[in-house]
Design a protein around this motif. Structure first.
Motif, PDB file in Angstrom:
ATOM      1  N   ARG A  89     -59.612  73.168  29.536  1.00 39.66           N
ATOM      2  CA  ARG A  89     -58.180  73.356  29.272  1.00 39.66           C
ATOM      3  C   ARG A  89     -57.346  72.468  30.201  1.00 39.66           C
ATOM      4  NH1 ARG A  89     -58.028  78.626  29.816  1.00 39.66           N
ATOM      5  NH2 ARG A  89     -58.770  78.940  27.712  1.00 39.66           N
ATOM      6  N   LEU A 146     -57.758  68.778  29.044  1.00 38.83           N
ATOM      7  CA  LEU A 146     -56.988  68.532  27.818  1.00 38.83           C
ATOM      8  C   LEU A 146     -55.489  68.505  28.103  1.00 38.83           C
ATOM      9  CD1 LEU A 146     -58.995  70.704  25.301  1.00 38.83           C
ATOM     10  CD2 LEU A 146     -58.848  68.207  25.347  1.00 38.83           C
ATOM     11  N   THR A 147     -55.017  69.391  28.960  1.00 43.41           N
ATOM     12  CA  THR A 147     -53.592  69.413  29.317  1.00 43.41           C
ATOM     13  C   THR A 147     -53.200  68.101  29.969  1.00 43.41           C
ATOM     14  OG1 THR A 147     -53.637  71.807  29.603  1.00 43.41           O
ATOM     15  CG2 THR A 147     -51.840  70.631  30.688  1.00 43.41           C
TER      16      THR A 147
END
Length: 111
Positions: A88, A91-92
């Motif tokens: 996460r 990806l951020t």
């Protein structure tokens, strides 16, 4: 002859490479869940969920325990939750970088 580590890692990531499996793992981060709760939260046919859970179970990523007629699934290790959290974050960061690039491209186009 033993499998090289890079090949074993590739197989592990292939196991994670299905949206329904990722959804299951993200739901299980909060704690063990019975199949009925997983079904209620994932838009998937019961037979498909069963297949995806079997893949995760065979790989040792989730564990299953029977409580009466109910099967409850859990992450086999918290390391999986940490991996999902790291994914996460990555990806951020990638999306932030893409947003900055897009802003630069738009500024060039209008400038």
């Amino acid at each position: 002859m033993p499998v090289p580590l890079y090949q074993a890692k590739a197989e592990f990531f292939r196991t994670l490479g299905h949206p329904a499996r990722v959804q299951v793992l993200e739901l299980l981060q909060k704690g063990p869940l019975p199949v009925r709760d997983l079904l209620a939260q994932i838009d998937i046919e019961p037979s498909s969920l069963s297949q995806q859970l079997a893949v995760l179970r065979r790989a040792g990523i989730v564990s299953a325990t029977r409580e009466g007629a109910t099967v409850v699934y859990a992450l086999a290790t918290q390391d999986v939750a940490e991996l999902l959290t790291a994914a996460r974050r990555i990806l951020t960061e990638m999306l932030v970088d893409q947003g900055e690039l897009l802003a630069e491209l738009r500024a060039e186009a209008t400038g």
